[in-house]
Design a protein around this motif. Structure first.
Motif, PDB file in Angstrom:
ATOM      1  N   ALA A 106     -22.108   3.752 -25.223  1.00  0.00           N
ATOM      2  CA  ALA A 106     -20.712   3.331 -25.076  1.00  0.00           C
ATOM      3  C   ALA A 106     -20.453   2.777 -23.682  1.00  0.00           C
ATOM      4  O   ALA A 106     -19.723   1.793 -23.511  1.00  0.00           O
ATOM      5  N   PHE A 107     -21.073   3.383 -22.679  1.00  0.00           N
ATOM      6  CA  PHE A 107     -20.881   2.915 -21.310  1.00  0.00           C
ATOM      7  C   PHE A 107     -21.475   1.530 -21.111  1.00  0.00           C
ATOM      8  O   PHE A 107     -20.895   0.674 -20.432  1.00  0.00           O
ATOM      9  N   VAL A 108     -22.634   1.279 -21.712  1.00  0.00           N
ATOM     10  CA  VAL A 108     -23.227  -0.051 -21.647  1.00  0.00           C
ATOM     11  C   VAL A 108     -22.260  -1.087 -22.207  1.00  0.00           C
ATOM     12  O   VAL A 108     -22.060  -2.163 -21.644  1.00  0.00           O
ATOM     13  N   GLN A 109     -21.648  -0.755 -23.328  1.00  0.00           N
ATOM     14  CA  GLN A 109     -20.757  -1.719 -23.981  1.00  0.00           C
ATOM     15  C   GLN A 109     -19.430  -1.868 -23.257  1.00  0.00           C
ATOM     16  O   GLN A 109     -18.924  -2.981 -23.097  1.00  0.00           O
ATOM     17  N   LEU A 110     -18.840  -0.767 -22.812  1.00  0.00           N
ATOM     18  CA  LEU A 110     -17.495  -0.806 -22.240  1.00  0.00           C
ATOM     19  C   LEU A 110     -17.496  -1.083 -20.745  1.00  0.00           C
ATOM     20  O   LEU A 110     -16.535  -1.639 -20.214  1.00  0.00           O
ATOM     21  N   GLY A 111     -18.539  -0.650 -20.048  1.00  0.00           N
ATOM     22  CA  GLY A 111     -18.567  -0.813 -18.606  1.00  0.00           C
ATOM     23  C   GLY A 111     -17.551   0.057 -17.897  1.00  0.00           C
ATOM     24  O   GLY A 111     -17.183  -0.206 -16.755  1.00  0.00           O
ATOM     25  N   ASP A 112     -17.102   1.114 -18.555  1.00  0.00           N
ATOM     26  CA  ASP A 112     -16.049   1.978 -18.025  1.00  0.00           C
ATOM     27  C   ASP A 112     -16.427   3.413 -18.372  1.00  0.00           C
ATOM     28  O   ASP A 112     -16.379   3.815 -19.535  1.00  0.00           O
ATOM     29  N   GLN A 113     -16.813   4.185 -17.366  1.00  0.00           N
ATOM     30  CA  GLN A 113     -17.316   5.531 -17.607  1.00  0.00           C
ATOM     31  C   GLN A 113     -16.261   6.439 -18.221  1.00  0.00           C
ATOM     32  O   GLN A 113     -16.546   7.202 -19.145  1.00  0.00           O
ATOM     33  N   VAL A 114     -15.028   6.373 -17.709  1.00  0.00           N
ATOM     34  CA  VAL A 114     -13.949   7.227 -18.228  1.00  0.00           C
ATOM     35  C   VAL A 114     -13.654   6.881 -19.682  1.00  0.00           C
ATOM     36  O   VAL A 114     -13.525   7.761 -20.539  1.00  0.00           O
ATOM     37  N   ALA A 115     -13.556   5.582 -19.974  1.00  0.00           N
ATOM     38  CA  ALA A 115     -13.265   5.145 -21.344  1.00  0.00           C
ATOM     39  C   ALA A 115     -14.397   5.534 -22.292  1.00  0.00           C
ATOM     40  O   ALA A 115     -14.153   5.951 -23.432  1.00  0.00           O
ATOM     41  N   ALA A 116     -15.633   5.397 -21.828  1.00  0.00           N
ATOM     42  CA  ALA A 116     -16.772   5.749 -22.672  1.00  0.00           C
ATOM     43  C   ALA A 116     -16.775   7.244 -22.979  1.00  0.00           C
ATOM     44  O   ALA A 116     -17.006   7.663 -24.116  1.00  0.00           O
ATOM     45  N   ASP A 117     -16.513   8.059 -21.967  1.00  0.00           N
ATOM     46  CA  ASP A 117     -16.482   9.507 -22.147  1.00  0.00           C
ATOM     47  C   ASP A 117     -15.378   9.907 -23.120  1.00  0.00           C
ATOM     48  O   ASP A 117     -15.580  10.730 -24.024  1.00  0.00           O
ATOM     49  N   LYS A 118     -14.202   9.311 -22.962  1.00  0.00           N
ATOM     50  CA  LYS A 118     -13.076   9.591 -23.844  1.00  0.00           C
ATOM     51  C   LYS A 118     -13.402   9.194 -25.286  1.00  0.00           C
ATOM     52  O   LYS A 118     -13.144   9.950 -26.232  1.00  0.00           O
ATOM     53  N   LEU A 119     -13.995   8.018 -25.449  1.00  0.00           N
ATOM     54  CA  LEU A 119     -14.309   7.515 -26.788  1.00  0.00           C
ATOM     55  C   LEU A 119     -15.320   8.422 -27.482  1.00  0.00           C
ATOM     56  O   LEU A 119     -15.161   8.748 -28.671  1.00  0.00           O
ATOM     57  N   VAL A 120     -16.334   8.857 -26.756  1.00  0.00           N
ATOM     58  CA  VAL A 120     -17.343   9.730 -27.362  1.00  0.00           C
ATOM     59  C   VAL A 120     -16.743  11.089 -27.711  1.00  0.00           C
ATOM     60  O   VAL A 120     -17.010  11.633 -28.787  1.00  0.00           O
ATOM     61  N   ASP A 121     -15.915  11.631 -26.835  1.00  0.00           N
ATOM     62  CA  ASP A 121     -15.251  12.905 -27.147  1.00  0.00           C
ATOM     63  C   ASP A 121     -14.404  12.779 -28.409  1.00  0.00           C
ATOM     64  O   ASP A 121     -14.410  13.667 -29.276  1.00  0.00           O
ATOM     65  N   GLN A 122     -13.661  11.676 -28.518  1.00  0.00           N
ATOM     66  CA  GLN A 122     -12.819  11.469 -29.696  1.00  0.00           C
ATOM     67  C   GLN A 122     -13.669  11.331 -30.958  1.00  0.00           C
ATOM     68  O   GLN A 122     -13.272  11.789 -32.036  1.00  0.00           O
ATOM     69  N   THR A 123     -14.828  10.697 -30.821  1.00  0.00           N
ATOM     70  CA  THR A 123     -15.735  10.573 -31.964  1.00  0.00           C
ATOM     71  C   THR A 123     -16.187  11.955 -32.438  1.00  0.00           C
ATOM     72  O   THR A 123     -16.205  12.241 -33.642  1.00  0.00           O
ATOM     73  N   PHE A 124     -16.509  12.831 -31.506  1.00  0.00           N
ATOM     74  CA  PHE A 124     -16.954  14.172 -31.885  1.00  0.00           C
ATOM     75  C   PHE A 124     -15.804  15.024 -32.421  1.00  0.00           C
ATOM     76  O   PHE A 124     -16.018  15.881 -33.285  1.00  0.00           O
ATOM     77  N   VAL A 125     -14.593  14.789 -31.941  1.00  0.00           N
ATOM     78  CA  VAL A 125     -13.438  15.479 -32.520  1.00  0.00           C
ATOM     79  C   VAL A 125     -13.299  15.109 -33.992  1.00  0.00           C
ATOM     80  O   VAL A 125     -13.096  15.969 -34.861  1.00  0.00           O
ATOM     81  N   PHE A 126     -13.424  13.816 -34.277  1.00  0.00           N
ATOM     82  CA  PHE A 126     -13.315  13.372 -35.664  1.00  0.00           C
ATOM     83  C   PHE A 126     -14.463  13.935 -36.500  1.00  0.00           C
ATOM     84  O   PHE A 126     -14.258  14.368 -37.650  1.00  0.00           O
ATOM     85  N   LEU A 127     -15.667  13.949 -35.925  1.00  0.00           N
ATOM     86  CA  LEU A 127     -16.797  14.542 -36.641  1.00  0.00           C
ATOM     87  C   LEU A 127     -16.548  16.015 -36.939  1.00  0.00           C
ATOM     88  O   LEU A 127     -16.930  16.515 -38.003  1.00  0.00           O
ATOM     89  N   ALA A 128     -15.903  16.709 -36.003  1.00  0.00           N
ATOM     90  CA  ALA A 128     -15.575  18.121 -36.234  1.00  0.00           C
ATOM     91  C   ALA A 128     -14.613  18.272 -37.404  1.00  0.00           C
ATOM     92  O   ALA A 128     -14.752  19.181 -38.232  1.00  0.00           O
ATOM     93  N   VAL A 129     -13.633  17.366 -37.478  1.00  0.00           N
ATOM     94  CA  VAL A 129     -12.638  17.423 -38.551  1.00  0.00           C
ATOM     95  C   VAL A 129     -13.291  17.221 -39.914  1.00  0.00           C
ATOM     96  O   VAL A 129     -12.930  17.871 -40.899  1.00  0.00           O
ATOM     97  N   ILE A 130     -14.259  16.309 -39.984  1.00  0.00           N
ATOM     98  CA  ILE A 130     -14.886  15.980 -41.269  1.00  0.00           C
ATOM     99  C   ILE A 130     -16.288  16.585 -41.376  1.00  0.00           C
ATOM    100  O   ILE A 130     -17.113  16.101 -42.150  1.00  0.00           O
ATOM    101  N   TRP A 131     -16.561  17.645 -40.610  1.00  0.00           N
ATOM    102  CA  TRP A 131     -17.918  18.163 -40.507  1.00  0.00           C
ATOM    103  C   TRP A 131     -18.519  18.526 -41.857  1.00  0.00           C
ATOM    104  O   TRP A 131     -19.711  18.313 -42.099  1.00  0.00           O
ATOM    105  N   GLN A 179     -18.030  17.088 -44.746  1.00  0.00           N
ATOM    106  CA  GLN A 179     -18.500  15.844 -45.370  1.00  0.00           C
ATOM    107  C   GLN A 179     -19.730  15.297 -44.650  1.00  0.00           C
ATOM    108  O   GLN A 179     -20.636  14.749 -45.289  1.00  0.00           O
ATOM    109  N   VAL A 180     -19.756  15.465 -43.329  1.00  0.00           N
ATOM    110  CA  VAL A 180     -20.905  14.986 -42.554  1.00  0.00           C
ATOM    111  C   VAL A 180     -22.177  15.688 -43.007  1.00  0.00           C
ATOM    112  O   VAL A 180     -23.219  15.055 -43.217  1.00  0.00           O
ATOM    113  N   THR A 181     -22.096  17.014 -43.175  1.00  0.00           N
ATOM    114  CA  THR A 181     -23.287  17.781 -43.547  1.00  0.00           C
ATOM    115  C   THR A 181     -23.751  17.475 -44.966  1.00  0.00           C
ATOM    116  O   THR A 181     -24.901  17.775 -45.313  1.00  0.00           O
TER     117      THR A 181
END
Length: 203
Positions: free
Chosen positions: A40-65, A67-69
């Motif tokens: 994400a950091f490679v694509q965005l070039g913004d460490q804070v934004a990349a960290d936030k985006l990845v955290d949000q992705t894992f929050v969503f994965l937690a919600v649908i865990w 179905q994920v499994t």
């Protein structure tokens, strides 16, 4: 509303779920979080934004865990969700994935180009005299199809071996190898080089 900064909400949500999520989720988080952040950091070039985006992705994965499994390849689903969020963030910024104006992207591609050039110099000795100017390869990398681009960035820019690349993308190692060969073949064609079937022998 708590008055908490939006960028902290994803991390806080993960912390709040620490007691209710199964160990398998946290093992998944431990295995893939850093790789997702680096991409994400490679694509965005913004460490804070990349960290936030990845955290949000894992929050969503937690919600649908659950179905994920149930997926045959949970890693592939998670990778797709991450890529969708990266693309949406770039779209909000008026950019496309692999946008050349991103400093982090430029550095990553240049880092990827160095070992690729070294490989090409060794493999195409009879055809290559001077490839000191990386701009041709740099531009060709940016034109690769999405999966080929991802494999080349993960392996050559971020230094992931074939096995880890396969795990991150949720594909088999044979797919990574064949995708890498296809990417190298396309890059060689863009550079006017003749690519043999046995040219890519990396593991």
């Amino acid at each position: 509303m708590t008055g908490q900064p939006p960028e902290d909400l994803g991390e806080q949500a993960l912390q709040d779920s620490s007691d209710v999520m199964p160990p398998a989720f946290w093992a998944f988080h431990e295995l893939y979080h850093q790789a997702y952040f680096e991409y994400a950091f490679v694509q965005l070039g913004d460490q804070v934004a990349a960290d936030k985006l990845v955290d949000q992705t894992f929050v969503f994965l937690a919600v649908i865990w659950q179905q994920v499994t149930e997926q045959e390849r949970p890693e592939a689903l998670a990778w797709t969700l991450l890529k969708e969020r990266v693309a949406a963030e770039l779209d909000d910024r008026g950019r496309k994935p692999a946008a050349l104006e991103t400093l982090a992207f430029e550095r990553a591609i240049r880092a990827a180009c160095d070992p690729i050039l070294a490989s090409f110099r060794a493999e195409f000795r009879a055809q290559v005299t001077e490839l000191e100017d990386t701009m041709g390869l740099y531009a060709a990398m940016a034109r690769l199809p999405e999966r080929q681009f991802d494999v080349m960035v993960l392996q050559f820019a971020l230094g992931f071996p074939t096995k880890r690349t396969a795990l991150v993308m949720g594909v088999c190692e044979a797919t990574v190898r064949s995708t890498r060969r296809a990417a190298k073949r396309r890059l060689a064609a863009d550079l006017g080089l003749e690519f043999g079937e046995d040219t890519d022998d990396e593991e």
